[in-house]
Design a protein around this motif. Structure first.
Motif, PDB file in Angstrom:
ATOM      1  N   ILE A  35       3.838   5.433   4.572  1.00 62.55           N
ATOM      2  CA  ILE A  35       2.761   4.817   3.788  1.00 62.55           C
ATOM      3  C   ILE A  35       2.409   3.429   4.310  1.00 62.55           C
ATOM      4  CG2 ILE A  35       2.147   3.966   1.485  1.00 62.55           C
ATOM      5  CD1 ILE A  35       4.023   6.212   0.372  1.00 62.55           C
ATOM      6  N   GLU A  40       3.228  -4.283   8.037  1.00 64.00           N
ATOM      7  CA  GLU A  40       2.999  -4.603   6.624  1.00 64.00           C
ATOM      8  C   GLU A  40       4.330  -4.954   5.963  1.00 64.00           C
ATOM      9  OE1 GLU A  40       0.374  -2.650   3.013  1.00 64.00           O
ATOM     10  OE2 GLU A  40       1.017  -1.385   4.672  1.00 64.00           O
ATOM     11  N   THR A  62       2.466  -5.484  -1.309  1.00 61.94           N
ATOM     12  CA  THR A  62       2.692  -5.875   0.081  1.00 61.94           C
ATOM     13  C   THR A  62       1.842  -7.101   0.383  1.00 61.94           C
ATOM     14  OG1 THR A  62       0.899  -4.641   1.165  1.00 61.94           O
ATOM     15  CG2 THR A  62       2.934  -3.419   0.661  1.00 61.94           C
ATOM     16  N   ARG A  65      -1.844  -5.170   0.114  1.00 62.47           N
ATOM     17  CA  ARG A  65      -2.382  -4.307  -0.938  1.00 62.47           C
ATOM     18  C   ARG A  65      -1.310  -3.993  -1.974  1.00 62.47           C
ATOM     19  NH1 ARG A  65      -1.936   1.510   2.041  1.00 62.47           N
ATOM     20  NH2 ARG A  65      -0.152   0.960   3.334  1.00 62.47           N
ATOM     21  N   ILE A  67       0.371  -0.757  -3.972  1.00 66.92           N
ATOM     22  CA  ILE A  67       0.505   0.679  -3.749  1.00 66.92           C
ATOM     23  C   ILE A  67       1.313   1.316  -4.881  1.00 66.92           C
ATOM     24  CG2 ILE A  67       1.244   2.469  -2.123  1.00 66.92           C
ATOM     25  CD1 ILE A  67       1.452   0.177  -0.003  1.00 66.92           C
ATOM     26  N   VAL A  79      -0.182   8.976  -3.679  1.00 68.68           N
ATOM     27  CA  VAL A  79      -0.192   7.575  -3.267  1.00 68.68           C
ATOM     28  C   VAL A  79      -1.580   7.014  -3.565  1.00 68.68           C
ATOM     29  CG1 VAL A  79       0.005   5.972  -1.329  1.00 68.68           C
ATOM     30  CG2 VAL A  79       1.460   8.012  -1.407  1.00 68.68           C
ATOM     31  N   GLU A  80      -1.621   5.910  -4.274  1.00 72.32           N
ATOM     32  CA  GLU A  80      -2.875   5.192  -4.502  1.00 72.32           C
ATOM     33  C   GLU A  80      -2.652   3.761  -4.071  1.00 72.32           C
ATOM     34  OE1 GLU A  80      -5.274   6.115  -8.220  1.00 72.32           O
ATOM     35  OE2 GLU A  80      -3.249   6.686  -8.829  1.00 72.32           O
ATOM     36  N   ASP A  81      -3.623   3.220  -3.336  1.00 73.14           N
ATOM     37  CA  ASP A  81      -3.490   1.815  -2.973  1.00 73.14           C
ATOM     38  C   ASP A  81      -4.779   1.087  -3.305  1.00 73.14           C
ATOM     39  OD1 ASP A  81      -4.943   2.942  -0.856  1.00 73.14           O
ATOM     40  OD2 ASP A  81      -4.167   1.495   0.566  1.00 73.14           O
ATOM     41  N   SER A  83      -6.842  -2.772  -2.898  1.00 65.87           N
ATOM     42  CA  SER A  83      -6.998  -4.108  -2.348  1.00 65.87           C
ATOM     43  C   SER A  83      -6.822  -5.102  -3.494  1.00 65.87           C
ATOM     44  CB  SER A  83      -8.407  -4.227  -1.755  1.00 65.87           C
ATOM     45  OG  SER A  83      -8.763  -5.565  -1.617  1.00 65.87           O
TER      46      SER A  83
END
Length: 178
Positions: A35, A40, A62, A65, A67, A79-81, A83
């Motif tokens: 991911i 990162e 992170t 972003r 997550i 998985v959703e991320d 900004s």
């Protein structure tokens, strides 16, 4: 870098941040090498339960972003991320030992409960720090390309900061990098 060594690197990052995920987060932690980008960095991580489906999840902040990772045996991986610029608010509410975190993302609210009280507070603080930063500081901090540097030189010459001789000297140095 192999997936195993990236996973070890992630575990070291968590250790340095004084984060000790429970055995319940093991599945999600194992997904992180696929991911996260190679450069990162994890700023903070909490685990809890998704209020909608009661699945155990982790939230990872992170340097780029936020997550959400939900790895369930029967349901696969979700998985959703987001900004940091898309997050309008983050708040936590504490009970006796646990807390819940509500994150307002665009037109949606993501709710997580069962988070350790201390960790919820720290997580929200870390996310707020990134929410307040201008977008360009959150994006990848890679070196500007030679083309970007040439454009910058042109602007410096046009504005009178560099004379023709200085401009040509710097341009020659940059062209030597190609």
């Amino acid at each position: 870098m192999s997936e195993k060594s990236r996973l070890d690197e992630i575990r070291e990052e968590l250790k340095k941040l004084d984060i000790s995920p429970t055995i319940f987060a093991r599945k999600e932690i194992h997904e992180l090498p696929d991911i996260l980008s190679a450069d990162e960095k994890i700023v903070y991580l909490v685990e809890g339960r998704n209020k909608i489906n009661n699945h155990h999840i982790i939230l990872v902040a992170t340097d780029r972003r936020l997550i959400f990772v939900d790895k369930e045996f029967m349901y696969g991986l979700k998985v959703e991320d987001f900004s940091y610029s898309k997050i309008s608010s983050i708040q936590y509410e504490t009970a006796f030992l646990l807390a819940s975190i509500d994150i307002q993302v665009t037109d949606d609210v993501v709710e997580i409960d069962g988070v350790g009280k201390y960790h919820a507070e720290l997580f929200c603080e870390k996310v707020r720090e990134f929410m307040s930063r201008p977008e360009e500081h959150i994006q990848s901090k890679s070196e500007p390309s030679v083309l970007d540097q040439l454009e910058q030189l042109g602007r410096l010459k046009e504005s009178g900061v560099l004379n023709e001789e200085e401009f040509l000297e710097q341009k020659k140095k940059l062209m030597g990098k190609l």
